[in-house]
Scaffold this motif. Structure first.
Motif, PDB file in Angstrom:
ATOM      1  N   THR A   1      -5.829  56.589  25.649  1.00  0.00           N
ATOM      2  CA  THR A   1      -6.621  55.533  24.835  1.00  0.00           C
ATOM      3  C   THR A   1      -5.440  54.611  23.926  1.00  0.00           C
ATOM      4  N   ASP A   2      -6.169  53.723  23.119  1.00  0.00           N
ATOM      5  CA  ASP A   2      -5.126  52.630  22.694  1.00  0.00           C
ATOM      6  C   ASP A   2      -6.180  52.077  21.471  1.00  0.00           C
ATOM      7  N   ALA A   3      -5.570  51.949  20.472  1.00  0.00           N
ATOM      8  CA  ALA A   3      -6.393  51.058  19.267  1.00  0.00           C
ATOM      9  C   ALA A   3      -5.809  49.543  19.433  1.00  0.00           C
ATOM     10  N   VAL A   4      -6.781  49.029  19.924  1.00  0.00           N
ATOM     11  CA  VAL A   4      -6.234  47.482  20.229  1.00  0.00           C
ATOM     12  C   VAL A   4      -6.465  46.397  19.008  1.00  0.00           C
ATOM     13  N   HIS A   5      -5.762  45.619  18.537  1.00  0.00           N
ATOM     14  CA  HIS A   5      -6.210  44.701  17.624  1.00  0.00           C
ATOM     15  C   HIS A   5      -6.572  43.489  18.036  1.00  0.00           C
ATOM     16  N   VAL A   6      -7.867  42.994  18.132  1.00  0.00           N
ATOM     17  CA  VAL A   6      -8.570  42.088  18.981  1.00  0.00           C
ATOM     18  C   VAL A   6      -8.484  40.726  18.204  1.00  0.00           C
ATOM     19  N   PRO A   7      -8.022  39.665  18.436  1.00  0.00           N
ATOM     20  CA  PRO A   7      -8.275  38.409  17.817  1.00  0.00           C
ATOM     21  C   PRO A   7      -9.645  38.098  17.980  1.00  0.00           C
ATOM     22  N   THR A   8     -10.595  37.884  16.944  1.00  0.00           N
ATOM     23  CA  THR A   8     -12.022  37.664  16.806  1.00  0.00           C
ATOM     24  C   THR A   8     -12.399  36.429  15.725  1.00  0.00           C
ATOM     25  N   ILE A   9     -13.697  36.246  15.972  1.00  0.00           N
ATOM     26  CA  ILE A   9     -14.313  35.012  15.218  1.00  0.00           C
ATOM     27  C   ILE A   9     -15.301  35.702  14.322  1.00  0.00           C
ATOM     28  N   GLY A  10     -15.036  35.595  12.989  1.00  0.00           N
ATOM     29  CA  GLY A  10     -15.911  36.044  11.927  1.00  0.00           C
ATOM     30  C   GLY A  10     -17.268  35.347  11.911  1.00  0.00           C
ATOM     31  N   ALA A  11     -18.104  35.807  11.151  1.00  0.00           N
ATOM     32  CA  ALA A  11     -19.347  35.288  10.941  1.00  0.00           C
ATOM     33  C   ALA A  11     -19.278  33.735  10.165  1.00  0.00           C
ATOM     34  N   ASP A  12     -18.153  33.564   9.629  1.00  0.00           N
ATOM     35  CA  ASP A  12     -18.073  32.191   8.781  1.00  0.00           C
ATOM     36  C   ASP A  12     -17.255  31.400   9.781  1.00  0.00           C
ATOM     37  N   GLY A  13     -16.907  31.735  11.102  1.00  0.00           N
ATOM     38  CA  GLY A  13     -15.983  31.080  11.986  1.00  0.00           C
ATOM     39  C   GLY A  13     -14.431  31.029  11.827  1.00  0.00           C
ATOM     40  N   ALA A  14     -13.968  31.936  10.752  1.00  0.00           N
ATOM     41  CA  ALA A  14     -12.506  32.136  10.667  1.00  0.00           C
ATOM     42  C   ALA A  14     -12.184  33.164  11.675  1.00  0.00           C
ATOM     43  N   ILE A  15     -11.013  32.776  12.055  1.00  0.00           N
ATOM     44  CA  ILE A  15     -10.364  33.846  13.235  1.00  0.00           C
ATOM     45  C   ILE A  15      -9.909  35.146  12.294  1.00  0.00           C
ATOM     46  N   GLU A  16     -10.310  36.175  12.775  1.00  0.00           N
ATOM     47  CA  GLU A  16      -9.829  37.512  12.168  1.00  0.00           C
ATOM     48  C   GLU A  16      -9.315  38.444  13.117  1.00  0.00           C
ATOM     49  N   THR A  17      -9.367  39.827  12.867  1.00  0.00           N
ATOM     50  CA  THR A  17      -8.723  40.786  13.729  1.00  0.00           C
ATOM     51  C   THR A  17      -9.590  41.886  13.809  1.00  0.00           C
ATOM     52  N   SER A  18     -10.164  42.485  14.789  1.00  0.00           N
ATOM     53  CA  SER A  18     -11.031  43.674  14.924  1.00  0.00           C
ATOM     54  C   SER A  18     -10.077  44.875  15.791  1.00  0.00           C
ATOM     55  N   THR A  19     -10.099  45.933  15.158  1.00  0.00           N
ATOM     56  CA  THR A  19      -9.471  47.073  15.875  1.00  0.00           C
ATOM     57  C   THR A  19     -10.779  47.825  16.618  1.00  0.00           C
ATOM     58  N   VAL A  20     -10.274  47.830  17.950  1.00  0.00           N
ATOM     59  CA  VAL A  20     -11.334  48.527  18.843  1.00  0.00           C
ATOM     60  C   VAL A  20     -10.371  49.818  19.599  1.00  0.00           C
ATOM     61  N   LEU A  21     -10.875  50.945  19.563  1.00  0.00           N
ATOM     62  CA  LEU A  21     -10.460  51.971  20.229  1.00  0.00           C
ATOM     63  C   LEU A  21     -10.965  51.991  21.665  1.00  0.00           C
ATOM     64  N   VAL A  22     -10.059  51.919  22.609  1.00  0.00           N
ATOM     65  CA  VAL A  22     -10.627  51.870  23.995  1.00  0.00           C
ATOM     66  C   VAL A  22      -9.739  52.958  24.533  1.00  0.00           C
ATOM     67  N   GLY A  23     -10.619  53.608  25.632  1.00  0.00           N
ATOM     68  CA  GLY A  23     -10.192  54.779  26.574  1.00  0.00           C
ATOM     69  C   GLY A  23     -11.311  55.339  27.461  1.00  0.00           C
ATOM     70  N   PRO A  24     -11.097  56.445  27.921  1.00  0.00           N
ATOM     71  CA  PRO A  24     -12.012  57.123  28.949  1.00  0.00           C
ATOM     72  C   PRO A  24     -13.520  56.972  28.140  1.00  0.00           C
ATOM     73  N   ALA A  25     -13.618  57.155  27.111  1.00  0.00           N
ATOM     74  CA  ALA A  25     -14.949  57.187  26.463  1.00  0.00           C
ATOM     75  C   ALA A  25     -15.379  55.831  26.065  1.00  0.00           C
ATOM     76  N   SER A  26     -14.744  54.796  25.971  1.00  0.00           N
ATOM     77  CA  SER A  26     -15.279  53.488  25.840  1.00  0.00           C
ATOM     78  C   SER A  26     -16.307  53.098  26.528  1.00  0.00           C
ATOM     79  N   GLU A  27     -17.435  52.116  25.819  1.00  0.00           N
ATOM     80  CA  GLU A  27     -18.513  51.894  26.311  1.00  0.00           C
ATOM     81  C   GLU A  27     -18.708  50.432  25.825  1.00  0.00           C
ATOM     82  N   LEU A  28     -17.962  49.455  26.403  1.00  0.00           N
ATOM     83  CA  LEU A  28     -18.001  48.248  25.949  1.00  0.00           C
ATOM     84  C   LEU A  28     -18.925  47.300  26.820  1.00  0.00           C
ATOM     85  N   VAL A  29     -19.662  46.703  26.237  1.00  0.00           N
ATOM     86  CA  VAL A  29     -20.575  45.606  26.683  1.00  0.00           C
ATOM     87  C   VAL A  29     -20.226  44.084  26.440  1.00  0.00           C
TER      88      VAL A  29
END
Length: 113
Positions: free
Chosen positions: A34-62
């Protein structure tokens, strides 16, 4: 642009960033890591933010298509870090529906879309 749907949350980021995260999650899952990944994202206001996503064997990303935007977030250094981390995550590669390892080339440089 893509939405990453994860555990009831939805974050928006660039196409290649989302795909690199999904690839990395698959490699981590294949290797029981597993790893906690700090992903560059775009917020609701259009600003660039960072979201932390825990990924690994149980990850269910869509990943789903987000509305196209002039501001398609790109971060080649982030993608390179994920590709390098995937190459070091372990020897096992995930298999796709055809029985092939679709992420065997994760150490390659991301190509422009």
């Amino acid at each position: 642009m893509k939405y990453i749907n994860y555990d009831g949350s939805v974050i928006m980021t660039g196409d290649r960033i989302a795909e690199a995260l999904a690839d990395y999650a698959a490699v981590l899952g294949a290797n029981g890591r597993t790893d906690a990944v700090h992903v560059p994202t775009i917020g609701a206001d259009g600003a660039i933010e960072t979201s932390t996503v825990l990924v690994g064997p149980a990850s269910e990303l869509v990943l789903t298509q987000a509305p196209e935007d002039e501001l398609d977030l790109e971060d080649p250094a982030f993608i390179r870090r994920l590709r390098d981390a995937a190459a070091k995550a372990g020897p096992e590669q995930p298999l796709n529906a055809d029985g092939r390892a679709p992420f065997a080339g994760v150490d390659e440089d991301p190509q422009p879309v």
